[in-house]
Design a protein around this motif. Structure first.
Motif, short mmCIF file in Angstrom:
data_model
loop_
_atom_site.label_atom_id
_atom_site.label_comp_id
_atom_site.label_asym_id
_atom_site.label_seq_id
_atom_site.Cartn_x
_atom_site.Cartn_y
_atom_site.Cartn_z
N LYS A 108 15.91 9.43 52.99
CA LYS A 108 15.59 10.74 52.42
C LYS A 108 16.51 11.03 51.25
CE LYS A 108 12.58 12.18 55.55
NZ LYS A 108 11.23 12.54 55.19
N ARG A 109 16.23 12.13 50.58
CA ARG A 109 17.09 12.67 49.53
C ARG A 109 17.31 14.13 49.88
NH1 ARG A 109 18.44 10.78 44.48
NH2 ARG A 109 16.99 9.07 44.75
N ILE A 110 18.57 14.55 49.96
CA ILE A 110 18.88 15.93 50.31
C ILE A 110 18.65 16.81 49.08
CG2 ILE A 110 20.68 17.55 51.03
CD1 ILE A 110 21.94 15.23 52.60
N LYS A 111 17.76 17.76 49.23
CA LYS A 111 17.44 18.68 48.14
C LYS A 111 18.43 19.84 48.11
CE LYS A 111 13.84 21.69 46.35
NZ LYS A 111 12.53 22.25 46.56
N TYR A 156 17.69 20.51 53.84
CA TYR A 156 16.33 20.38 53.31
C TYR A 156 16.14 19.05 52.57
CZ TYR A 156 15.16 25.22 54.33
OH TYR A 156 14.90 26.41 54.96
N PHE A 157 15.02 18.39 52.86
CA PHE A 157 14.65 17.16 52.17
C PHE A 157 13.57 17.42 51.12
CE2 PHE A 157 15.96 15.97 56.52
CZ PHE A 157 17.18 15.41 56.18
N ASP A 158 12.90 18.54 51.25
CA ASP A 158 11.94 19.04 50.26
C ASP A 158 11.84 20.54 50.53
OD1 ASP A 158 10.00 19.42 52.38
OD2 ASP A 158 9.40 17.33 52.13
N SER A 159 10.86 21.20 49.96
CA SER A 159 10.79 22.65 50.12
C SER A 159 10.35 23.10 51.52
CB SER A 159 9.87 23.26 49.06
OG SER A 159 8.58 22.71 49.18
#
Length: 91
Positions: A35-38, A52-55
């Motif tokens: 994942k990428r941490i948003k 959060y990884f996306d909204s």
């Protein structure tokens, strides 16, 4: 170990991370997700840290969890559930 601290996640926002939630040693460990941490912030009732990884999708870590953080690995342990939340920097 320290209590869950939002600032300790800042170095993990830059780049891909692997994420896994697992139980005690000896229990089956699920596969890790890349994942990428948003962003990360407290939940509205101030009981969990939302990563959060996306909204929409997030991982909720209890703020009472004990955290160990190194340059490459952030681990939170929740004594009440017996769960470990592990975030590792990808190389």
């Amino acid at each position: 170990m320290e209590a869950a601290d939002i600032a300790s996640l800042e170095p993990f926002k830059s780049g891909s991370v692997s994420v896994v939630v697992h139980g005690e040693q000896g229990e089956e460990t699920p596969p890790t997700l890349t994942k990428r941490i948003k962003e990360y912030k407290d939940c509205p009732d101030h009981t969990h840290l939302r990563i959060y990884f996306d909204s929409v999708n997030f991982l909720a870590v209890p703020l009472t969890s004990r955290v160990e953080c190194t340059e490459k690995v952030w681990t939170a342990y929740d004594k009440n559930s017996g769960l470990y939340y592990v975030i590792k920097r990808e190389s």
